[in-house]
Motif scaffolding. Structure first.
Motif, PDB file in Angstrom:
ATOM      1  N   UNK A 206       0.861  -1.192   0.000  1.00  0.00           N
ATOM      2  CA  UNK A 206       0.000   0.000   0.000  1.00  0.00           C
ATOM      3  C   UNK A 206       0.889   1.231   0.000  1.00  0.00           C
ATOM      4  N   UNK A 207       0.315   2.362  -0.323  1.00  0.00           N
ATOM      5  CA  UNK A 207       1.112   3.566  -0.459  1.00  0.00           C
ATOM      6  C   UNK A 207       1.868   3.901   0.824  1.00  0.00           C
ATOM      7  N   UNK A 208       1.139   3.848   1.982  1.00  0.00           N
ATOM      8  CA  UNK A 208       1.806   4.244   3.229  1.00  0.00           C
ATOM      9  C   UNK A 208       2.882   3.242   3.619  1.00  0.00           C
ATOM     10  N   UNK A 209       2.613   1.965   3.357  1.00  0.00           N
ATOM     11  CA  UNK A 209       3.603   0.935   3.684  1.00  0.00           C
ATOM     12  C   UNK A 209       4.839   1.103   2.806  1.00  0.00           C
ATOM     13  N   UNK A 210       4.592   1.363   1.520  1.00  0.00           N
ATOM     14  CA  UNK A 210       5.698   1.544   0.588  1.00  0.00           C
ATOM     15  C   UNK A 210       6.548   2.747   1.003  1.00  0.00           C
ATOM     16  N   UNK A 211       5.856   3.801   1.422  1.00  0.00           N
ATOM     17  CA  UNK A 211       6.562   5.012   1.837  1.00  0.00           C
ATOM     18  C   UNK A 211       7.477   4.720   3.018  1.00  0.00           C
ATOM     19  N   UNK A 212       6.910   4.011   4.010  1.00  0.00           N
ATOM     20  CA  UNK A 212       7.685   3.700   5.209  1.00  0.00           C
ATOM     21  C   UNK A 212       8.822   2.738   4.883  1.00  0.00           C
ATOM     22  N   UNK A 213       8.551   1.773   3.984  1.00  0.00           N
ATOM     23  CA  UNK A 213       9.588   0.813   3.600  1.00  0.00           C
ATOM     24  C   UNK A 213      10.740   1.512   2.885  1.00  0.00           C
ATOM     25  N   UNK A 214      10.392   2.476   2.016  1.00  0.00           N
ATOM     26  CA  UNK A 214      11.424   3.126   1.216  1.00  0.00           C
ATOM     27  C   UNK A 214      12.190   4.186   2.000  1.00  0.00           C
ATOM     28  N   UNK A 215      11.424   5.017   2.724  1.00  0.00           N
ATOM     29  CA  UNK A 215      12.071   6.167   3.356  1.00  0.00           C
ATOM     30  C   UNK A 215      12.472   5.925   4.805  1.00  0.00           C
ATOM     31  N   UNK A 216      11.894   4.886   5.425  1.00  0.00           N
ATOM     32  CA  UNK A 216      12.160   4.672   6.843  1.00  0.00           C
ATOM     33  C   UNK A 216      11.349   5.668   7.654  1.00  0.00           C
ATOM     34  N   UNK A 218      10.941   7.894  11.714  1.00  0.00           N
ATOM     35  CA  UNK A 218      11.477   8.223  13.033  1.00  0.00           C
ATOM     36  C   UNK A 218      10.554   7.629  14.086  1.00  0.00           C
ATOM     37  N   UNK A 219      11.094   7.459  15.264  1.00  0.00           N
ATOM     38  CA  UNK A 219      10.299   6.945  16.379  1.00  0.00           C
ATOM     39  C   UNK A 219       9.109   7.865  16.615  1.00  0.00           C
ATOM     40  N   UNK A 220       7.926   7.306  16.691  1.00  0.00           N
ATOM     41  CA  UNK A 220       6.733   8.086  16.971  1.00  0.00           C
ATOM     42  C   UNK A 220       6.164   8.808  15.771  1.00  0.00           C
ATOM     43  N   UNK A 221       6.673   8.498  14.573  1.00  0.00           N
ATOM     44  CA  UNK A 221       6.181   9.168  13.373  1.00  0.00           C
ATOM     45  C   UNK A 221       4.713   8.833  13.123  1.00  0.00           C
ATOM     46  N   UNK A 222       4.316   7.629  13.485  1.00  0.00           N
ATOM     47  CA  UNK A 222       2.912   7.242  13.381  1.00  0.00           C
ATOM     48  C   UNK A 222       2.653   6.160  14.418  1.00  0.00           C
ATOM     49  N   UNK A 223       1.390   5.780  14.564  1.00  0.00           N
ATOM     50  CA  UNK A 223       1.042   4.765  15.548  1.00  0.00           C
ATOM     51  C   UNK A 223       1.861   3.503  15.270  1.00  0.00           C
ATOM     52  N   UNK A 224       2.313   2.854  16.284  1.00  0.00           N
ATOM     53  CA  UNK A 224       3.114   1.623  16.216  1.00  0.00           C
ATOM     54  C   UNK A 224       4.551   1.859  15.761  1.00  0.00           C
ATOM     55  N   UNK A 225       4.899   3.105  15.450  1.00  0.00           N
ATOM     56  CA  UNK A 225       6.297   3.341  15.088  1.00  0.00           C
ATOM     57  C   UNK A 225       7.082   3.481  16.382  1.00  0.00           C
ATOM     58  N   UNK A 226       7.328   2.343  17.030  1.00  0.00           N
ATOM     59  CA  UNK A 226       7.950   2.331  18.357  1.00  0.00           C
ATOM     60  C   UNK A 226       9.395   2.776  18.325  1.00  0.00           C
ATOM     61  N   UNK A 227      10.058   2.547  17.247  1.00  0.00           N
ATOM     62  CA  UNK A 227      11.448   2.996  17.146  1.00  0.00           C
ATOM     63  C   UNK A 227      11.751   3.421  15.716  1.00  0.00           C
ATOM     64  N   UNK A 228      12.800   4.166  15.564  1.00  0.00           N
ATOM     65  CA  UNK A 228      13.105   4.647  14.217  1.00  0.00           C
ATOM     66  C   UNK A 228      13.686   3.500  13.380  1.00  0.00           C
ATOM     67  N   UNK A 229      13.456   3.604  12.094  1.00  0.00           N
ATOM     68  CA  UNK A 229      13.885   2.524  11.203  1.00  0.00           C
ATOM     69  C   UNK A 229      14.425   3.097   9.907  1.00  0.00           C
ATOM     70  N   UNK A 230      15.425   2.468   9.362  1.00  0.00           N
ATOM     71  CA  UNK A 230      15.971   2.926   8.091  1.00  0.00           C
ATOM     72  C   UNK A 230      15.147   2.328   6.952  1.00  0.00           C
TER      73      UNK A 230
END
Lengths: 452, 202
Positions: A206-216, A218-230
């Protein structure tokens, strides 16, 4: 004489068969006997032979006819014709049809030795030839991509050229033509070869998943984003990114990516710090992007950015001459994986494979060979072993319905074709037995159901 | 009818018999070489006439398989007593125009024909001497005896079990078994043990 051979003697006279068997036995060759042509063909269907002695004169199918069958379906098996009378015509006919030699009954012991030596030499040459052929084959394949047809050779020529530059590549080809393999080959030939190759199927996210997968993120960027990810754009760090089904990317994401390609830096989701990135982009699409560009769902500027170099990968039906090469390759591959001794495809079967349209391209061919090898009962695959190809094409094109309906119908069909053997059916479907049982239960199939 | 040694135990032995008229000296030479190379008791025994039923008039030859059958039929004991029959007539098997000898793997009787052993037209048309003929016959006899001990053909061309399909090949083979084939020849002692086992089984 040094090499043990698998031999067969085909003669309607018992004393001749026995004389041969005794002789082979003393020489340590394995030998079987057949009293007629059909008997010989039945034995050939279940085991392979190096050498077959065939009596020219037999009731029913004669030696010349049997020779024809053997040479068309088992060309690597040597055939020696035995005749009782000196008949130049029949000897010439036999040699024309591919007999290795002929012997006139009765022959001197050293004549038989000479023939055996000749066959042994031929086998030696054949294995040397196979070796050379294997090396030649390496030249007709590029990494794992196989093809000797002019359109594929053109693709192979392009790969190293393209790999040297850092330009974005767009691969256009139908599903199953091996776009990812070519992307990997470009990566392997490039200066980024030692760095990561990351493949992303854009259509599957999905668009939001792809965005997060590609760009990584920061912690707290959205719900369940418990820690930052590359994201992959960072992780790839100097390697090659492969966007499969690039046409599925949303307009917004196209814009984001366009910016990345131009600025060579990204912002993680929920971050305002730019991070420099370095990667080579290879994209692929199975659908022509022309229409999407016209209706505006695919941005022109993004299209030109990702498709600096375009490579068209021909569908299998446009390069049918590669079918035998591919059949050979997959036969060997699945023969090794399944430890089934399937050594050849009969000429009739190959003909039907050559005629088939291959809507699923190489992947479909690969699956067809795997399926046939898994279900095969002898050393060669016949036309009947590929009978599943013919009916499905017509149906696939005509039939419509939801995915679930199609799944249900297909599982039913496979179960029926395999006589409700769960293991075999599961192998054909490419799922495990537990999954198949679950599906049978879910769809409420019954073995003796009226619909089966 | 079991052959018994002094101690009353059956022993492995080889008998050399003529099939039809054959020079007695040749039979003795064959027996002596069996003893020398195989260390097995070997003696010349009384033979018999050629069975007319084995003659194939259309080929004007004797059928080797029929002769072997005839020899086997004369004997009850197969495992411990091996027979080498020597004949002067031309013998054949169905696929071959002639053979020098014939035996089945593990059989009781072997056949040697000297008919083609003196026929060296290919060389220099000189007559084969008796010594040459005897040596060839001995080689064929030992080769066929090997088959009676279930030995297949050997790849070593310096071994008697190597397949020799011409006089040239026979002459080129030295009078010896290679060490691997040598080990396959049963010894008298081993055969005694085997026969004891066999008799306790029955």
């Amino acid at each position: 004489m040094q090499t043990q051979m698998r031999t067969m003697i085909v003669d309607d006279e018992k004393i001749i068969r026995e004389a041969f068997l005794h002789w082979f036995e003393k020489h340590g060759h394995s030998a079987v006997a057949a009293a007629s042509g059909p008997q010989a063909l039945a034995k050939l269907a279940s085991q392979s032979f190096d050498l077959i002695f065939v009596d020219i004169k037999m009731p029913g199918m004669d030696g010349i006819e049997l020779l024809g069958h053997i040479k068309s379906d088992y060309p690597e098996t040597a055939v020696v014709i035995i005749t009782a009378y000196a008949s130049i015509e029949s000897a010439i006919e036999a040699m024309k049809r591919g007999a290795t030699d002929y012997l006139m009954k009765p022959f001197r012991p050293d004549q038989l030795s000479l023939v055996m030596e000749k066959v042994r030499q031929q086998k030696k040459f054949a294995s040397e030839y196979d070796y050379v052929k294997g090396r030649l084959e390496k030249m007709t394949r590029f990494d794992n991509i196989i093809g000797q047809s002019p359109p594929m050779q053109k693709v192979f020529e392009l790969i190293p050229e393209v790999a040297q530059s850092d330009a974005a590549v767009l691969l256009i080809g139908e599903t199953g033509t091996g776009k990812e393999l070519i992307a990997r080959a470009i990566h392997a030939k490039s200066q980024r070869a030692n760095l990561p190759f990351i493949a992303i199927n854009c259509g599957a996210l999905t668009e939001s998943l792809l965005e997060s997968e590609l760009f990584g993120h920061e912690k707290g960027a959205f719900t369940h984003a418990g820690q930052s990810r590359r994201g992959f754009l960072e992780i790839v760090s100097g390697g090659t990114l492969f966007f499969d089904e690039v046409g599925e990317i949303s307009r917004k994401m196209q814009m984001d990516l366009l910016r990345v390609l131009e600025e060579k830096s990204i912002y993680r989701v929920g971050s305002s710090t730019s991070i420099p990135v370095d990667f080579r982009l290879v994209s692929a699409t199975s659908q022509a992007l022309g229409e999407k560009r016209r209706d505006g769902s695919f941005r022109e500027d993004f299209y030109y950015r990702i498709g600096v170099i375009e490579i068209n990968i021909p569908p299998l039906r446009d390069r049918r001459e590669d079918v035998p090469l591919l059949v050979d390759h997959f036969l060997r591959k699945y023969g090794q994986e399944t430890t089934k001794k399937v050594e050849r495809v009969t000429s009739e079967a190959l003909e039907s494979l050559l005629r088939y349209n291959w809507p699923g391209n190489v992947r479909e061919l690969q699956n067809a060979i795997e399926r046939a090898v898994v279900l095969s009962r002898g050393p060669s695959l016949d036309k009947d072993d590929f009978s599943f190809l013919i009916p499905t094409t017509g149906r696939q094109l005509r039939e419509s319905g939801t995915l679930q309906e199609r799944e249900k119908a297909y599982i039913q069909q496979v179960l029926r074709e395999n006589d409700w053997n769960i293991t075999r059916s599961a192998a054909v479907l490419g799922i495990n037995r537990v999954t198949l049982h679950k599906k049978i239960k879910r769809f409420g199939f019954e073995r003796r159901g009226a619909d089966l | 009818m079991k052959v018994r040694s002094e101690k009353g135990r059956p022993r492995l032995s080889v008998q050399v018999v003529p099939l039809g008229p054959v020079d007695d000296r040749l039979l003795r030479v064959v027996a002596a070489n069996v003893f020398a190379l195989c260390q097995l008791p070997a003696r010349v025994a009384k033979g018999g006439p050629l069975p007319s039923s084995a003659y194939a008039p259309q080929r004007q030859q004797y059928d080797a398989a029929a002769l072997l059958k005839h020899l086997d039929g004369q004997r009850a004991e197969a495992t411990l007593k091996k027979t080498i029959a020597v004949t002067a007539v031309d013998i054949f098997v169905p696929i071959f125009s002639y053979v020098f000898g014939e035996a089945r793997l593990g059989g009781a009787s072997a056949l040697v024909s000297i008919y083609h052993l003196s026929d060296d037209l290919g060389k220099n048309a000189s007559k084969t001497t008796a010594a040459e003929l005897y040596l060839r016959a001995v080689k064929v006899a030992l080769h066929e005896l090997g088959h009676l001990f279930s030995m297949p053909h050997c790849e070593d061309h310096r071994c008697l079990m190597h397949y020799a399909d011409s006089l040239e090949a026979i002459d080129g083979t030295p009078l010896q078994f290679c060490r691997y084939c040598r080990a396959e020849i049963p010894s008298v002692e081993a055969s005694v043990e085997a026969s004891i086992e066999a008799s306790t089984e029955s």
